[in-house]
Design an enzyme around this catalytic site. Structure first.
Site, mmCIF file in Angstrom:
data_model
loop_
_atom_site.group_PDB
_atom_site.id
_atom_site.type_symbol
_atom_site.label_atom_id
_atom_site.label_comp_id
_atom_site.label_asym_id
_atom_site.label_seq_id
_atom_site.Cartn_x
_atom_site.Cartn_y
_atom_site.Cartn_z
ATOM 1 C CD GLU A 175 -2.512 -1.084 2.756
ATOM 2 O OE1 GLU A 175 -2.487 -0.070 3.480
ATOM 3 O OE2 GLU A 175 -2.993 -2.168 3.104
ATOM 4 C CE LYS B 22 5.403 5.134 7.011
ATOM 5 N NZ LYS B 22 4.845 6.313 7.594
ATOM 6 C CG ASP C 122 3.817 12.633 5.168
ATOM 7 O OD1 ASP C 122 3.678 12.388 6.388
ATOM 8 O OD2 ASP C 122 4.687 13.396 4.714
ATOM 9 C CE1 TYR D 136 -4.800 -3.801 11.335
ATOM 10 C CE2 TYR D 136 -3.773 -1.961 12.486
ATOM 11 C CZ TYR D 136 -4.028 -3.308 12.371
ATOM 12 O OH TYR D 136 -3.480 -4.169 13.281
ATOM 13 C CE LYS E 290 9.413 6.822 7.156
ATOM 14 N NZ LYS E 290 9.160 8.108 7.678
ATOM 15 C CB CYS F 190 8.870 48.908 3.118
ATOM 16 S SG CYS F 190 7.692 48.224 1.947
ATOM 17 C CB CYS G 100 6.293 52.313 0.820
ATOM 18 S SG CYS G 100 6.358 51.662 2.492
ATOM 19 C CB CYS H 117 5.895 47.479 5.457
ATOM 20 S SG CYS H 117 5.553 49.173 4.958
ATOM 21 C CB CYS I 62 2.968 50.205 1.932
ATOM 22 S SG CYS I 62 4.072 48.944 1.312
HETATM 23 S S1 IVH Z 1 -0.678 0.241 8.784
HETATM 24 C C1 IVH Z 1 0.388 -1.392 13.231
HETATM 25 N N1 IVH Z 1 -0.839 1.365 6.456
HETATM 26 O O1 IVH Z 1 2.394 5.233 9.142
HETATM 27 C C2 IVH Z 1 0.632 -0.349 12.236
HETATM 28 N N2 IVH Z 1 0.013 2.655 8.266
HETATM 29 O O2 IVH Z 1 4.964 5.030 10.498
HETATM 30 C C3 IVH Z 1 -0.468 -0.298 11.254
HETATM 31 N N3 IVH Z 1 0.570 4.968 7.665
HETATM 32 O O3 IVH Z 1 1.136 4.768 12.372
HETATM 33 C C4 IVH Z 1 -0.293 0.809 10.337
HETATM 34 N N4 IVH Z 1 -0.003 4.829 5.547
HETATM 35 O O4 IVH Z 1 -0.101 6.368 10.752
HETATM 36 C C5 IVH Z 1 -0.473 1.520 7.741
HETATM 37 N N5 IVH Z 1 -1.090 2.233 4.322
HETATM 38 C C6 IVH Z 1 -0.738 2.394 5.598
HETATM 39 C C7 IVH Z 1 -0.214 3.609 6.108
HETATM 40 C C8 IVH Z 1 0.146 3.698 7.446
HETATM 41 C C9 IVH Z 1 0.476 5.617 6.498
HETATM 42 C C10 IVH Z 1 1.072 5.582 8.917
HETATM 43 C C11 IVH Z 1 0.326 5.185 10.143
HETATM 44 C C12 IVH Z 1 1.341 4.535 11.015
HETATM 45 C C13 IVH Z 1 2.602 5.167 10.524
HETATM 46 C C14 IVH Z 1 3.817 4.351 10.874
#
Ligand code: IVH
Length: 673
Positions: A113, A115, A117, A226, A316, A410, A413, A428, A434
């Site tokens: 999946e 990740k 942010d 989840y 990452k 400034c 002005c 300013c 201005c």
């Molecule tokens: S699963 C038990 N899936 O990343 C952990 N987390 O660095 C289950 N996060 O705390 C997390 N995308 O806030 C999961 N597709 C994803 C995610 C994800 C972002 C975040 C989440 C987690 C943190 C860990």
């Protein structure tokens, strides 16, 4: 009988609106226009106000917010919110896969999946209704931000169908789409406010706002990934998300390859490579990929370390960085006079776009980095939107290099700049002459959410100012066709249009005029609250600090700014001339078709926190039914509607004065006659 009809109508509208939400967010196939949707929502809202006894806590109208949370309760997570082990290279992933396979004793299926942010959230549902939403906090306890989360449209308040566990939790991430974030910053830039550094912090800040009505306007989004609970909905993670989607959750979509089953480490690498190339096309931020064991039994067997599951790992991505030369530091002046230093760079390619400029934020930031003109600098996409300078390559510093001298005057002005203690930005102070400040004020005044003057855009304002035709916003109302016609690109038709637009703006309601005149910290919502409470500009002008902070959501900072604004003689003159031009400086109360006079002659004080309604909603219901709200208890008060957390002193005073104390439910009873 009217009551029975209302009950049915409310139920029907709720169902209809929930279905439309589902069609829009889950099916991506709306069957109704935004306008018609808003009309239905408004109808439901009005009915709920009139018949609060039938209003549901999870009604789609809760999306517009209104509940105020003064302090977020800290609550314990039923299942701790763990973090993930990180990896930055492929060997780490190969090791992970080997560990898992060894324990399983057979080939393992994974789910990959994105990740996300954003801000992690755990949302519990009871009997198909959203019950509570809690932030991650320290992993074992988080903040209860339910009222705010309920305003996010992609999060269902009521689940679809009936096939769900009676009690479960779903976790995911709340975030700002990049397009929304960019708009917020554009607005802030116009307003001369400091830009938000990245979408993640912005989302986190929004979720901690006290007024959920403000959150509702912010267009946050979510992905939920989840499902947890004592009763599993499937034996595998991937299937559980199929079910989540059917229930109405926005889980990562399969079609877009945002989630995939992988049966070998090579398939995992493919997924990683694909998104390394395509992440720029997403309208939200990701900082990597998450790899999870698909089978729940195997997940349990693998178990957890103290901090993270052994059945999942994050990969990452490295933040995109580029090296380039800083040619010059220049300074921008915003609408409020705030100065922003800008790094003008030798153009360089960074994550798919050419970067020429980067924000240096303020004087402290420049000093901290000791960044100088001529330096070779490292540029990163902070929040992937506004590039930022993260470091200087000192080995490349030219010999004759000098520390940067922050400007003292400034650039527009020449006025001497000021820096308010405790604030990072220089200002300013010359707000009346201005040029960018004057033009900025006018641009704000005419903007869509303010006076919305047809035929007058920012460019025209610039032209008018440069031609010496307008010096302040009142001058807009003096413009004549003869003055306009000589301007470039100004034909007869556009001049007529502009004049008509200016004339029409005299009908714009008071709350928008109040927003338009540009009092610092008085945004759209605050302007509405002030207009509704004080009802005229005169009353606001005369209000004391104490009277201002008595208004819901008006804090010290706003109150001080309002007082400061009206103390200024130039502002008083401006208001006088706008009044003379015929702008609306008083509230026009609208008739409500559902209004009754059941509470005629009764005076109410509303205090505390309520379960079914926000304080504002209760006050509205009182007025719509003929009652009167007053700020504090006196011998003339008839009822005190007492909620949770009402102070004991108030109760005592009410008892002493012989005022009837009623609960939220008593009040609902009263409305039923
Ligand atoms: S699963 C038990 N899936 O990343 C952990 N987390 O660095 C289950 N996060 O705390 C997390 N995308 O806030 C999961 N597709 C994803 C995610 C994800 C972002 C975040 C989440 C987690 C943190 C860990």
């Amino acid at each position: 009988m009217q009551v029975e009809i209302a009950r049915e109508k409310i139920a029907q509208l709720m169902k209809e609106l929930n279905q439309h939400n589902y069609n829009y967010y889950q099916e991506d196939a709306p069957t109704i226009s935004d306008y018609d949707f808003d009309q239905l929502l408004k109808e439901l809202q009005e009915l709920e106000q009139q018949f609060p006894q039938f209003a549901d806590e999870n009604s789609p109208t809760k999306r517009v917010g209104g509940d105020i949370t003064k302090k977020f309760d800290t609550v314990e997570h039923r299942y701790p919110m763990l973090s993930l082990g990180n990896s930055y290279n492929r060997e780490d992933l190969t090791d992970f896969d080997e560990r898992v396979q060894k324990l399983a004793g057979r080939p393992v299926e994974y789910v990959c999946e994105l990740k996300y942010d954003g801000v992690a959230i755990g949302i519990s549902y009871k009997n198909g209704k959203l019950e509570r939403a809690v932030t991650r906090g320290d992993g074992s306890k988080g903040d209860d931000i339910t009222a705010n989360v309920k305003t996010i449209r992609s999060i269902p308040l009521q689940l679809q169908g009936s096939d769900y566990p009676a009690d479960f939790e779903i976790r995911g991430e709340i975030f700002y789409p990049l397009s929304v974030f960019a708009k917020i910053n554009e607005e802030r830039e116009k307003e001369g406010e400091a830009l938000l550094a990245n979408p993640r912090n912005a989302a986190s800040g929004t979720l901690k706002m006290q007024d959920s009505a403000v959150v509702a306007q912010r267009k946050l989004d979510s992905y939920l990934y989840y499902m947890l609970g004592d009763h599993k909905v499937a034996s595998q993670h991937f299937e559980s998300l199929d079910i989540a989607r059917k229930l109405g959750f926005k889980a990562p979509p399969k079609e877009k390859n945002m989630i995939a089953k992988c049966n070998s480490i090579d398939e995992i690498f493919e997924f990683i490579d694909y998104w390394e190339d395509h992440r720029n096309e997403l309208d939200f931020e990701i900082d990597g990929i998450v790899i999870k064991v698909n089978d729940y039994h195997l997940q349990e067997e693998l178990g957890y370390t103290a901090k993270s599951p052994r059945w999942a790992i994050a990969y990452k991505y490295k933040t995109a960085q580029a090296r380039t030369i800083l040619n010059e530091i220049t300074y921008q002046v915003g609408r409020t006079g705030a100065i922003t230093p800008v790094a003008n760079l030798q153009p360089v390619l960074l994550a798919g776009t050419t970067v020429k400029r980067a924000s240096l934020h303020n004087a402290d930031q420049i000093e901290k980095l000791d960044v100088r003109e001529g330096d070779t600098v490292l540029v990163e996409k902070g929040g992937e939107i506004i590039p930022k300078i993260v470091g200087v390559d000192l080995s490349e510093r030219p010999e004759n290099s000098e520390p940067n001298q922050y400007i003292e005057h400034c650039p527009e002005c020449s006025n001497e700049l000021r820096r308010i203690e405790g604030e990072a930005q220089h200002y300013c102070p010359n707000e009346w002459s201005c040029p960018p400040q004057i033009k900025g004020k006018m641009a704000h005044f005419i903007s869509r959410k303010a006076m919305d003057i047809d035929g007058l855009g920012e460019e025209t304002v610039q032209q008018l100012y440069d031609a010496g035709l307008v010096q302040n916003i009142a001058d807009i109302y003096e413009l004549s066709k003869d003055q306009l016609l000589p301007l470039e690109r100004m034909a007869e038709k556009s001049a007529n249009n502009l004049i008509a637009g200016v004339e029409a703006s005299k009908q714009i309601p008071f709350e928008r005029v109040l927003f338009a005149i540009g009092i610092r910290f008085v945004g759209e919502t605050v302007a509405k609250k002030l207009a509704k409470y004080f009802k005229s500009i005169k009353a606001i002008q005369q209000a004391s600090f104490e009277e201002l902070v008595a208004v819901d959501e008006i804090g010290d900072k706003i109150a001080e700014s309002v007082i400061h604004f009206f103390e200024e003689e130039k502002n008083q003159q401006l208001i006088e001339s706008l009044l003379a031009k015929g702008l609306q400086f008083e509230l026009i109360e609208t008739e409500d078709e559902y209004a009754t006079d059941i509470l005629e002659g009764a005076t109410f004080v509303v205090s505390g926190v309520f379960e079914k309604f926000s304080r504002d909603e209760l006050k509205q219901a009182i007025e719509q039914n003929g009652g009167k709200n007053v700020g504090s208890l006196s011998a003339k008060t008839n009822y005190l509607i007492a909620g949770d957390k009402m102070g004991p002193a108030k109760k005592e005073k009410a008892e002493k004065l012989g005022i009837q104390i009623v609960s939220e439910d008593d009040f609902i009873q009263m409305l039923q006659g």
